[in-house]
Design a protein around this motif. Structure first.
Motif, PDB file in Angstrom:
ATOM      1  N   ARG A   1      45.717  10.043 -20.516  1.00 21.89           N
ATOM      2  CA  ARG A   1      45.023   8.940 -19.833  1.00 21.89           C
ATOM      3  C   ARG A   1      44.425   9.415 -18.518  1.00 21.89           C
ATOM      4  N   GLN A   2      45.194  10.224 -17.781  1.00 25.70           N
ATOM      5  CA  GLN A   2      44.676  10.742 -16.521  1.00 25.70           C
ATOM      6  C   GLN A   2      43.482  11.676 -16.752  1.00 25.70           C
TER       7      GLN A   2
ATOM      8  N   ASN B   1      40.559   9.465 -17.573  1.00 21.37           N
ATOM      9  CA  ASN B   1      40.091   8.776 -16.367  1.00 21.37           C
ATOM     10  C   ASN B   1      39.284   9.713 -15.464  1.00 21.37           C
ATOM     11  N   ASP B   2      39.737  10.972 -15.396  1.00 18.22           N
ATOM     12  CA  ASP B   2      39.050  11.939 -14.533  1.00 18.22           C
ATOM     13  C   ASP B   2      37.632  12.249 -15.014  1.00 18.22           C
TER      14      ASP B   2
ATOM     15  N   GLN C   1      33.960   8.724 -15.242  1.00 21.77           N
ATOM     16  CA  GLN C   1      32.958   8.300 -14.273  1.00 21.77           C
ATOM     17  C   GLN C   1      31.605   8.990 -14.537  1.00 21.77           C
TER      18      GLN C   1
ATOM     19  N   LYS D   1      36.406   1.934 -14.137  1.00 22.95           N
ATOM     20  CA  LYS D   1      37.467   2.293 -13.198  1.00 22.95           C
ATOM     21  C   LYS D   1      38.666   1.349 -13.274  1.00 22.95           C
TER      22      LYS D   1
ATOM     23  N   ASP E   1      41.964  -0.818 -14.589  1.00 20.65           N
ATOM     24  CA  ASP E   1      43.258  -0.303 -15.053  1.00 20.65           C
ATOM     25  C   ASP E   1      43.373  -0.423 -16.567  1.00 20.65           C
TER      26      ASP E   1
ATOM     27  N   ARG F   1      43.378   2.676 -22.210  1.00 17.02           N
ATOM     28  CA  ARG F   1      42.749   3.853 -22.836  1.00 17.02           C
ATOM     29  C   ARG F   1      43.423   4.215 -24.155  1.00 17.02           C
TER      30      ARG F   1
ATOM     31  N   GLU G   1      35.522   5.220 -25.086  1.00 15.97           N
ATOM     32  CA  GLU G   1      35.822   4.328 -23.974  1.00 15.97           C
ATOM     33  C   GLU G   1      34.555   3.640 -23.458  1.00 15.97           C
TER      34      GLU G   1
END
Length: 794
Positions: free
Chosen positions: A512-513, A516-517, A520, A543, A545, A548, A577
């Motif tokens: 997930r991290q 997320n990274d 964007q 962005k 919460d 994912r 996503e």
């Protein structure tokens, strides 16, 4: 505190203690005179004929099938069946359960017939189950298997209730305590109470009565079993300080003396939040048991509960540094707590009083307790717990008056065989099987050297008996038991499950991290202001919460199962996503669901406006297509197949949303709702599984299974969403609850009711889990994903 109850309690304990004192005096005399030994020597000499084989003739019949470790559940059952030993194995195992847990006498022809019937049923089930499961977790040890059994018995509501309760207990076990042990003990007690109820009603109960009795037994089993982790284990642990323990013990004592659980009041320690949860659960459990009691069983319930608690409390307060406890102080509480803990079960299910059962249970309890204390001796010693064994180890050289607990253990065995069960042959067989098996397991656990060192300390003063007993431990075979196999397998299963869950959560967190990274969208220099606005809007939505789940699932299947390079599928993860976030933006618009918050923040059209939100959704869809087109590590034909599939799934999602909008304010059938749910939610799960499979060129049969799994997983997920909207916590959810009712939308809850929706969710859960069995891959992640879906609180 009611003085009348207090007087009763003193009388209850005093009478029980007098009875225990007489029993202990008889045992102590036999130990002193060693009168137990000659009878047991004779018993063992007869017993060894069935358990010590002079010639290993069976090995010639089974050379191609070596005896596996008894802890290997599937292979061991298969081996027992192959060698023809399964019938005897189950017979002694079921006989022992009838004697120990159900208080039956094995000399009864009715009991023997009942045992043989159960043996036949269990054998048929085990031989079928081991073939079907193919070495995987036994179906009856899985949530899906449990729920299938509940459907067969028409007790789905009780099983769903207890699953939720067990989840709550597991989440609220302090770190200093053993969560696996608490779960195992609680499950064992629930099963024990259910067995009591089944045996009590026999085979003549009508289906409706049977369902009612089983429902009650499950709830009673949990309610009674809850006392072990949240009273006994908690008070034995170091979680509470001395003041907290005293306050907590006083609260329990007050409840047993007055029949009412007192308010928690001011809590003096640091564990207030935990105690508030435990207090609420115990109060609910106590009230459930109490309200069910009949007038003629209520007194027995309070009497046995008080005797049990008081005996436990006395034992708990002993200090291993105190060198002057008498034998009576060491053993009487053991007799009382071990017998009353089993007698409580009878009162919990409001079974009529049975003097034969009461008598056998009273004398039998210490046998099990001494066996358990022997097995736990070194753990108890390291924790400073006083048991007859730890105390004897500590003071045997200083106190010649101390009774050897191992010698007393064999004295109890002799007493049971000859004075309680009247030398019944089957009883003798089963009890000696169990005793020798316990020592063989101890020797295996400790190793030969340490075991012999231990026997040097505890060996009986009767040399001939000690030598014979040790010879049996070395030579005897066919003494193992099914409940021990289940226990070992459950311990392994719970440990593996906990490890898998940790790995699942770690994978989710890490992936997930990583996602997320990379989600964007960058803003190149010199772009028009309007495109910059769209990118800002897209990044705002990305962005949030988000869980994912979809790209995480794709990563796990692609990387862990199909061996794809993590960097190679990054564009696919991003595209999933982007597509999902676009669908949420459209969902939230005033023209559709008109949502005000999403992922804990204001929705995009609230921050900007509806037009910007619509354009941002379209922008993200195009970005998703762009990402898929950049899957450069795969050949063009494969990428085109993936993009074609993706476009079809996007079409299906749009159709699902259109169907949902058209259905607003209308009463839907369950089939209609299932269809909308699949197209809105299920296709996204399907895409997450199928798209990496396409890239890995997986065969069509496996893809079909993935689609079937996704169908049921998606509907289960949506039902849970509907339940959370109906009864969830707005803070945990990050969005308002009750929106479906407010908008007059048809949901699984509105169509089926909360209970019906839960049943439907578990049905789809079972079908999804059963589909996993057809996949030729490690499905641990998908299993835990399903567990997360149905157990989540957001």
């Amino acid at each position: 505190m009611n003085e009348e109850f207090t007087n009763h309690a003193d009388t209850w304990y005093r009478q029980a203690e007098q009875k225990a004192a007489q029993y202990f005096a008889d045992l102590a005399t036999q130990v002193k005179e060693q009168s137990y030994a000659p009878a047991l020597i004779k018993d063992l000499q007869g017993w060894k004929r069935n358990h010590v084989h002079r010639f290993a003739w069976l090995s010639f019949l089974s050379q191609g099938k070596k005896k596996p470790d008894s802890r290997d559940y599937h292979r061991y059952i298969d081996w027992l069946n192959y060698t023809g030993k399964l019938d005897d194995y189950l017979d002694r195992s079921i006989s022992y359960i009838y004697m120990r847990d159900l208080g039956k006498t094995l000399g009864s022809s009715d009991t023997r017939q009942r045992i043989q019937s159960v043996v036949t049923d269990v054998k048929r089930f085990l031989t079928r189950s081991t073939k079907v499961s193919g070495g995987k977790q036994p179906e009856y040890m899985s949530l899906a298997g449990l729920y299938r059994w509940a459907q067969k018995e028409h007790i789905e509501s009780a099983v769903i209730w207890v699953i939720d309760k067990l989840k709550g207990v597991s989440s609220n076990i302090p770190e200093q305590m053993n969560a696996e042990h608490a779960q195992r003990k609680l499950i064992k007690i629930i099963v024990g109470v259910v067995l009591h109820a089944i045996e009590e009603m026999g085979d003549s109960a009508l289906p409706a009565e049977r369902a009612q009795r089983l429902d009650e037994a499950i709830r009673h089993g949990y309610s009674y079993g809850l006392t072990y982790p949240y009273i006994d284990d908690l008070l034995d642990s170091g979680v509470l300080n001395a003041g907290e323990k005293e306050q907590y013990s006083q609260m329990i004592r007050t409840a047993l003396l007055t029949g009412t659980v007192p308010e928690l009041g001011e809590w003096s320690g640091d564990n207030q939040e935990m105690i508030q949860y435990i207090h609420a659960e115990l109060r609910e459990a106590f009230e459930y048991i109490k309200d069910y009691q009949q007038p003629d069983t209520k007194g027995m319930f309070f009497e046995q509960s008080y005797v049990f608690f008081h005996a436990q409390d006395m034992d708990r307060k002993k200090n291993l540094a105190h060198a002057h406890y008498s034998n009576e102080e060491l053993y009487l509480p053991v007799i009382l707590k071990s017998s009353s803990s089993r007698l409580i079960v009878r009162s919990v299910i409001s079974a009529p009083r049975d003097e034969g059962f009461d008598r056998r249970t009273f004398f039998y309890g210490i046998y099990n307790q001494l066996a358990d204390d022997f097995a736990d001796m070194f753990d108890d010693l390291s924790e400073g717990t006083v048991t007859p064994y730890t105390y004897y180890l500590q003071y045997r050289d200083q106190r010649t008056d101390l009774i050897n607990p191992f010698e007393l253990y064999w004295t109890v065995i002799s007493y049971l065989i000859h004075q309680v069960y009247q030398s019944d042959a089957k009883t003798t067989e089963v009890i000696l099987d169990r005793a020798i098996n316990g020592l063989k397991r101890c020797k295996e656990r400790l190793g030969t050297e340490k075991y012999h060192e231990l026997m040097g300390i505890f060996a009986s003063g009767h040399t001939e008996f000690s030598r014979l007993m040790e010879w049996m431990v070395r030579k005897a075979d066919d003494v193992d038991f099914f409940d021990k196999l289940l226990r070992d397998h459950m311990v392994t299963m719970l440990k593996n499950d906990a490890k898998e869950k940790e790995e699942f959560l770690a994978t989710v967190k890490t992936v997930r991290q990583q996602i997320n990274d990379q989600l964007q969208i960058a803003k190149p220099d010199g772009i028009p202001a309007m495109k910059e606005t769209l990118i800002d809007a897209a990044n705002y939505s990305l962005k949030g919460d988000g869980k994912r789940i979809r790209p995480i699932l794709t990563w796990v299947m692609g990387v862990n199962e199909y061996g794809l390079e993590p960097s190679a599928i990054v564009p696919l993860l991003k595209s999933l996503e982007y597509m999902h976030t676009a669908s949420l933006i459209f969902d939230d618009l005033p023209s559709q669901d008109n949502a005000s918050t999403r992922r804990g923040r204001p929705t995009l059209h609230q921050v900007h406006n509806s037009a910007t939100a619509e354009l941002t959704g379209l922008f993200l869809i195009q970005k998703a297509i762009e990402e898929q087109a950049s899957l450069e590590s795969f050949d063009a034909k494969t990428v085109l197949a993936l993009m074609q599939y993706s476009a079809q799934k996007a079409e299906d999602t749009c159709m699902g949303q259109a169907m949902d909008l058209q259905a607003k304010g209308k009463a839907l059938t369950l089939n209609e709702l299932n269809m909308i749910c699949f197209y809105k939610t299920g296709v996204a799960f399907e895409a997450s599984l199928v798209m990496p499979a396409i890239l890995a060129r997986v065969n069509g049969q496996e893809i079909a299974s993935l689609k079937q799994f996704a169908y049921h997983a998606g509907i289960a997920f949506q039902i849970k969403d509907d339940l959370l909207d109906s009864e969830g916590d707005v803070i945990l959810l990050g969005k308002p609850t009750g929106q479906d009712d407010l908008n007059n939308n048809s949901t699984f809850v509105s169509i089926l009711g909360r209970e019906g929706a839960r049943k439907a969710m578990w049905e789809h859960y079972c079908q999804a889990m059963e589909t996993l069995d057809s996949l030729p891959r490690n499905t641990a992640f998908l299993k835990h994903l399903m567990n997360y879906m149905v157990n989540r609180d957001r």
